[in-house]
Scaffold this motif. Sequence first.
Motif, PDB file in Angstrom:
ATOM      1  N   ALA A 309     -13.862  28.301 -34.917  1.00  0.00           N
ATOM      2  CA  ALA A 309     -13.955  29.064 -36.168  1.00  0.00           C
ATOM      3  C   ALA A 309     -15.034  30.140 -36.047  1.00  0.00           C
ATOM      4  CB  ALA A 309     -14.251  28.121 -37.331  1.00  0.00           C
ATOM      5  N   ARG A 310     -16.191  29.788 -35.466  1.00  0.00           N
ATOM      6  CA  ARG A 310     -17.278  30.768 -35.320  1.00  0.00           C
ATOM      7  C   ARG A 310     -16.890  31.870 -34.340  1.00  0.00           C
ATOM      8  NH1 ARG A 310     -20.414  25.696 -35.132  1.00  0.00           N
ATOM      9  NH2 ARG A 310     -21.220  25.334 -37.239  1.00  0.00           N
ATOM     10  N   HIS A 311     -16.195  31.496 -33.280  1.00  0.00           N
ATOM     11  CA  HIS A 311     -15.724  32.496 -32.309  1.00  0.00           C
ATOM     12  C   HIS A 311     -14.757  33.476 -32.971  1.00  0.00           C
ATOM     13  CE1 HIS A 311     -13.962  34.238 -28.705  1.00  0.00           C
ATOM     14  NE2 HIS A 311     -12.774  33.864 -29.139  1.00  0.00           N
ATOM     15  N   LEU A 312     -13.830  32.950 -33.774  1.00  0.00           N
ATOM     16  CA  LEU A 312     -12.858  33.806 -34.466  1.00  0.00           C
ATOM     17  C   LEU A 312     -13.548  34.693 -35.500  1.00  0.00           C
ATOM     18  CD1 LEU A 312     -10.052  31.113 -34.924  1.00  0.00           C
ATOM     19  CD2 LEU A 312      -9.934  33.136 -33.443  1.00  0.00           C
ATOM     20  N   LEU A 313     -14.575  34.164 -36.142  1.00  0.00           N
ATOM     21  CA  LEU A 313     -15.351  34.970 -37.091  1.00  0.00           C
ATOM     22  C   LEU A 313     -15.974  36.179 -36.398  1.00  0.00           C
ATOM     23  CD1 LEU A 313     -17.339  32.467 -39.383  1.00  0.00           C
ATOM     24  CD2 LEU A 313     -15.795  34.293 -40.135  1.00  0.00           C
ATOM     25  N   VAL A 314     -16.591  35.934 -35.257  1.00  0.00           N
ATOM     26  CA  VAL A 314     -17.230  37.024 -34.509  1.00  0.00           C
ATOM     27  C   VAL A 314     -16.189  38.054 -34.082  1.00  0.00           C
ATOM     28  CG1 VAL A 314     -18.473  37.609 -32.391  1.00  0.00           C
ATOM     29  CG2 VAL A 314     -19.155  35.603 -33.721  1.00  0.00           C
ATOM     30  N   THR A 318     -16.100  41.758 -35.786  1.00  0.00           N
ATOM     31  CA  THR A 318     -16.391  42.881 -34.888  1.00  0.00           C
ATOM     32  C   THR A 318     -15.271  43.911 -34.914  1.00  0.00           C
ATOM     33  OG1 THR A 318     -17.664  41.405 -33.444  1.00  0.00           O
ATOM     34  CG2 THR A 318     -16.974  43.529 -32.518  1.00  0.00           C
ATOM     35  N   SER A 319     -14.024  43.415 -34.847  1.00  0.00           N
ATOM     36  CA  SER A 319     -12.879  44.348 -34.848  1.00  0.00           C
ATOM     37  C   SER A 319     -12.737  45.062 -36.191  1.00  0.00           C
ATOM     38  CB  SER A 319     -11.582  43.607 -34.502  1.00  0.00           C
ATOM     39  OG  SER A 319     -11.264  42.673 -35.510  1.00  0.00           O
ATOM     40  N   SER A 320     -13.237  44.441 -37.265  1.00  0.00           N
ATOM     41  CA  SER A 320     -13.176  45.061 -38.598  1.00  0.00           C
ATOM     42  C   SER A 320     -14.351  45.999 -38.854  1.00  0.00           C
ATOM     43  CB  SER A 320     -13.136  43.987 -39.685  1.00  0.00           C
ATOM     44  OG  SER A 320     -12.024  43.138 -39.529  1.00  0.00           O
ATOM     45  N   GLY A 321     -15.299  46.019 -37.934  1.00  0.00           N
ATOM     46  CA  GLY A 321     -16.443  46.910 -38.077  1.00  0.00           C
ATOM     47  C   GLY A 321     -17.514  46.407 -39.025  1.00  0.00           C
ATOM     48  N   LEU A 322     -17.535  45.083 -39.286  1.00  0.00           N
ATOM     49  CA  LEU A 322     -18.557  44.535 -40.180  1.00  0.00           C
ATOM     50  C   LEU A 322     -19.920  44.564 -39.490  1.00  0.00           C
ATOM     51  CD1 LEU A 322     -16.776  41.413 -41.739  1.00  0.00           C
ATOM     52  CD2 LEU A 322     -17.137  43.646 -42.780  1.00  0.00           C
ATOM     53  N   ALA A 323     -20.938  45.004 -40.209  1.00  0.00           N
ATOM     54  CA  ALA A 323     -22.279  45.098 -39.627  1.00  0.00           C
ATOM     55  C   ALA A 323     -22.896  43.719 -39.438  1.00  0.00           C
ATOM     56  CB  ALA A 323     -23.173  45.954 -40.527  1.00  0.00           C
ATOM     57  N   LEU A 348      -5.767  28.141 -37.908  1.00  0.00           N
ATOM     58  CA  LEU A 348      -7.204  28.344 -38.097  1.00  0.00           C
ATOM     59  C   LEU A 348      -7.553  29.833 -38.078  1.00  0.00           C
ATOM     60  CD1 LEU A 348     -10.124  27.268 -38.278  1.00  0.00           C
ATOM     61  CD2 LEU A 348     -10.110  27.082 -35.775  1.00  0.00           C
ATOM     62  N   ASP A 349      -6.931  30.569 -37.185  1.00  0.00           N
ATOM     63  CA  ASP A 349      -7.149  32.022 -37.088  1.00  0.00           C
ATOM     64  C   ASP A 349      -6.790  32.708 -38.406  1.00  0.00           C
ATOM     65  OD1 ASP A 349      -7.718  34.495 -36.075  1.00  0.00           O
ATOM     66  OD2 ASP A 349      -5.994  34.606 -34.744  1.00  0.00           O
ATOM     67  N   ASN A 350      -5.644  32.338 -38.978  1.00  0.00           N
ATOM     68  CA  ASN A 350      -5.227  32.923 -40.257  1.00  0.00           C
ATOM     69  C   ASN A 350      -6.229  32.612 -41.374  1.00  0.00           C
ATOM     70  OD1 ASN A 350      -2.921  33.900 -39.059  1.00  0.00           O
ATOM     71  ND2 ASN A 350      -1.591  32.257 -39.777  1.00  0.00           N
ATOM     72  N   VAL A 351      -6.716  31.369 -41.414  1.00  0.00           N
ATOM     73  CA  VAL A 351      -7.666  30.955 -42.448  1.00  0.00           C
ATOM     74  C   VAL A 351      -8.973  31.736 -42.327  1.00  0.00           C
ATOM     75  CG1 VAL A 351      -9.090  29.019 -43.249  1.00  0.00           C
ATOM     76  CG2 VAL A 351      -6.662  28.666 -42.764  1.00  0.00           C
ATOM     77  N   ILE A 352      -9.430  31.938 -41.097  1.00  0.00           N
ATOM     78  CA  ILE A 352     -10.676  32.680 -40.874  1.00  0.00           C
ATOM     79  C   ILE A 352     -10.514  34.143 -41.294  1.00  0.00           C
ATOM     80  CG2 ILE A 352     -12.243  33.535 -39.085  1.00  0.00           C
ATOM     81  CD1 ILE A 352     -12.643  30.585 -39.887  1.00  0.00           C
ATOM     82  N   GLN A 353      -9.373  34.735 -41.008  1.00  0.00           N
ATOM     83  CA  GLN A 353      -9.150  36.123 -41.421  1.00  0.00           C
ATOM     84  C   GLN A 353      -9.153  36.246 -42.940  1.00  0.00           C
ATOM     85  OE1 GLN A 353      -6.260  38.620 -39.167  1.00  0.00           O
ATOM     86  NE2 GLN A 353      -5.853  36.779 -37.980  1.00  0.00           N
ATOM     87  N   ARG A 354      -8.557  35.260 -43.632  1.00  0.00           N
ATOM     88  CA  ARG A 354      -8.579  35.280 -45.105  1.00  0.00           C
ATOM     89  C   ARG A 354     -10.024  35.157 -45.621  1.00  0.00           C
ATOM     90  NH1 ARG A 354      -4.611  30.644 -45.039  1.00  0.00           N
ATOM     91  NH2 ARG A 354      -2.672  31.608 -44.375  1.00  0.00           N
ATOM     92  N   ALA A 355     -10.786  34.256 -44.988  1.00  0.00           N
ATOM     93  CA  ALA A 355     -12.165  34.023 -45.421  1.00  0.00           C
ATOM     94  C   ALA A 355     -13.014  35.284 -45.275  1.00  0.00           C
ATOM     95  CB  ALA A 355     -12.775  32.873 -44.622  1.00  0.00           C
ATOM     96  N   LEU A 356     -12.778  36.039 -44.206  1.00  0.00           N
ATOM     97  CA  LEU A 356     -13.518  37.283 -44.004  1.00  0.00           C
ATOM     98  C   LEU A 356     -13.253  38.295 -45.111  1.00  0.00           C
ATOM     99  CD1 LEU A 356     -13.396  38.032 -40.164  1.00  0.00           C
ATOM    100  CD2 LEU A 356     -15.431  37.840 -41.594  1.00  0.00           C
TER     101      LEU A 356
END
Length: 452
Positions: A309-314, A318-323, A348-356
């Motif tokens: 989950a933390r890896h997917l968050l990073v 990063t790809s979304s340009g979040l500071a 899990l990837d889908n859930v992390i993208q929603r959370a972001l």
Amino acid sequence: MSEGKILLVEDDHSLREALLDTLLLAQYECTDVGSAEEAIIKLKDESFDMVISDVQMEGIGGIGLLNYLHQHTQIPVLLMTAYATIDNAVNAIKLGAVDYLAKPFAPEVLLNQVSRYMKPKLVQDRPIVADDKSLALLSLAQKVAASDASVMIMGPSGSGKEVLARYIHQNSSRVDGPFVAINCAAIPENMLEATLFGYEKGAFTGAYQACPGKFEQAQGGTLLLDEISEMELGLQAKLLRVLQEREVERLGGRKNIKLDVRVLATSNRDLKSMASSGEFREDLYYRINVFPLTWPALNQRPADILPLARHLLVRHATSSGLAQIPELDESASRRLLTHRWPGNVRELDNVIQRALILQSGGVIGINDIIIDSQDGLLNQDTSDIAQNIEPKPAELDGLGDELKAQEHVIILETLTQCQGSRKLVAEKLGISARTLRYKMAKMRDMGIQIPA
């Protein structure tokens, strides 16, 4: 995993839709536009690995677009036209096009040209693991990587089998050679043979020039046959011969081409049972199953969930340009650990993208973890939104979702009745195998587990 990002430029809407379907089924990420001018706008906003463009269009047309690209970028450009002449082809290549396709052409011609000219993506993804089961599997994978044995990777859909295959390649003596992956379930049956083995000029309608197949493209490296269980029996026999003889003959060809390729394969189904029942060739099963590895479902390796989950968050931040990379709070972490993850890492990837999307203040809480639609209804404060939305008739509310859900239930029930045979399911439902594969791929992306 996307094979690359393509910009498709075609003013004929019907043809553009057909080309788009072909590219999407082959696992390419694709953006489509109807003119060269729209293409230039897209190119300024996004990056692409390849451009496929019609020549005859209103405005500056395909040649004008080619001139623009030649001045501003080194992206490979593949041109298409219904008015092909030798002079036009020569001129286009002089201007910088990598090739020139004469309409009409078969889908496999397009896919082979794309795979021929698109630069392969350099993927450095290492499996993200912390669970003892996963660590033991990686240790085993590292040992088998040192050999040249064929490896069969089993595991449920969405568990990360291709990541494990890339890990084997990256830890082998072939690491400097190409890693070529082909999804046997995503490519229509009549295209798969030409895509695998290549073809000579005139081998079939639309084969205006020779094209190497995936085996030749993987020379000196590794070829991954993803979801090999979906391959038709007739093609399995031809594949067996190639693996035994270590040579391939292109469609329409007369000479054998020697191969230096390591073959890996994956499946989310029980190949041994399929071989026993005659759905999969037993001799091919033993040929590719020299060293079997099984990648467990995510709920069987719980210590992997939070590191993943933390890896997917990073990655997505990063790809979304979040500071700032958001962090999971304790309640969100507990929610992730208690879910069963039927869709595995893909879910899990889908859930992390929603959370972001939902998070604020750099912290992801339990209300940002939406695993299904009920979570969204429970967690979201809709009072402000509701004031600005015009009410719609109750009978229309959720109708589309309900119909999709019914379709998914029918497909799953029919899969169970037909004991996982995709061919029988397609026949029973009255749809093509290609349509069934597409619908199942969409279901997997939504986190629905497809029975083997």
